[in-house]
Every structure is written in C-alpha cells, then in structure tokens.
Design a protein around this motif. Structure first.
Motif, short mmCIF file in Angstrom:
data_model
loop_
_atom_site.label_atom_id
_atom_site.label_comp_id
_atom_site.label_asym_id
_atom_site.label_seq_id
_atom_site.Cartn_x
_atom_site.Cartn_y
_atom_site.Cartn_z
N ALA A 15 0.76 -1.34 -0.29
CA ALA A 15 -0.17 0.07 -0.04
C ALA A 15 0.85 1.30 0.13
O ALA A 15 2.07 1.24 0.29
N THR A 20 1.80 -4.20 3.85
CA THR A 20 1.41 -5.25 2.92
C THR A 20 -0.16 -5.41 3.07
O THR A 20 -0.83 -5.48 4.26
N GLU A 21 -0.91 -5.48 1.88
CA GLU A 21 -2.23 -5.76 1.89
C GLU A 21 -2.58 -6.89 1.38
O GLU A 21 -1.75 -7.36 0.15
N TRP A 129 -9.27 -5.27 -0.39
CA TRP A 129 -7.59 -5.31 0.14
C TRP A 129 -7.76 -4.94 1.56
O TRP A 129 -8.34 -3.67 1.84
N LEU A 130 -6.91 -5.67 2.40
CA LEU A 130 -6.85 -5.20 3.71
C LEU A 130 -5.59 -5.59 4.37
O LEU A 130 -4.62 -6.43 3.76
N PRO A 131 -5.05 -4.64 5.24
CA PRO A 131 -3.77 -4.86 5.71
C PRO A 131 -3.73 -6.18 6.29
O PRO A 131 -4.66 -6.58 7.09
#
Length: 161
Positions: A15, A20-21, A129-131
């Motif tokens: 990101a 990191t996602e 998209w998620l961390p």
C-alpha cells in the motif's frame, strides 16, 4: 473416501503507506450473510486428484472472481488442515486488481433448508484489500496461518508487513 483438498491464490501488494495488503473475499450465501469475523476466505476451491494444486488454485481464482489469475511468481505458502478436515494449499502472488471488476461465481443450494427450493448464491459476495492485521481476524481461523507465512516470507526478503 479421499480427503477433500482445496487450493487458492492469496494476492498481496504494498500500500501507499508501505504496509502489505492482501485480497480476501467474504463468503456468500445465507450462512455468512450477517457475519464478518471469521467469514472471509482466500479465493480457493476443491480439486480432484487428477489436477495439480497450483492449476486448481488458478482455475478457482478465475471461477470465484471472474478474473484471470494474475501472472507473477507463485510463492508457496504450504498446506493447512482446516477444522472441517479439508487440506488447503495456498500460493501468494504479488499483484494488484480492482475489486470492483470481480464477477463472482455462484453455487446452488436448497434454501431455506427443507423447503425443496433451490436458490443460487455468490461464492463470494465481496472482496477487499486489507492490511495483514485487519485481515487476520476476518479470515476463517484455519487460513490465518497463510498470513503468518506470507509475513515471514516478506520479512526474509526484506519487505514490510
């Protein structure tokens, strides 16, 4: 009866803030409709003994998201045996895609149960998209190990999490 086996691709990207996602999907259907925690999954699906796990992972990605599996190096994240007895094999792929472009595959089941009525539901009803720290509690418990393995891989190559 042979053990059920499933394979999938875990997409990851960096990101703007350097975190990191990962791309994970909320499972579709009436059972998951009102749940969020432990109701998300890596895009994956079952395969038969005649198909390689890696080929199945790419096929299932396309079936579930309606998008071709992205090109790029496949980082093996190994296997995990889920609570339901299914063995899941996952590869990580560094790639980017717009979740709005996904066209979700569907499945059919009797709903409500015992009604005799077959209804069609999306396999996934949304992807995001998620961390890594936000994705972990949303994933079904047996798949969280893949986030840990991805973080270990990225740390070894000098990348962030």
């Amino acid at each position: 009866m042979p053990d059920k086996r499933s394979a999938g691709l875990l997409l990851f990207r960096t990101a703007a803030d350097g975190a990191t996602e990962v791309l994970i999907g909320h499972m579709g259907g009436p059972f998951w409709a009102t749940r969020d925690e432990a109701a998300w999954s890596i895009p994956k699906g079952e395969y038969d003994p005649g198909e390689t796990p890696e080929a199945a992972a790419a096929r299932e990605f396309e079936e579930e998201l309606g998008l071709p599996a992205p090109p790029g190096a496949r980082v093996p994240l190994g296997e995990s045996r889920q609570k339901n007895g299914k063995t899941v094999t996952v590869w990580a792929v560094e790639a980017d895609l717009d979740p709005a472009t996904a066209v979700f595959g569907t499945f059919e089941m009797e709903w409500p149960r015992g009604s005799g009525t077959l209804r069609r539901f999306p396999e996934l009803d949304r992807v995001a998209w998620l961390p890594l720290p936000q994705a972990a509690p949303l994933l079904v418990a047996g798949q969280r190990i893949f986030l840990e393995r991805l973080a270990t891989h990225l740390a070894a190559r000098g990348g962030g999490t």
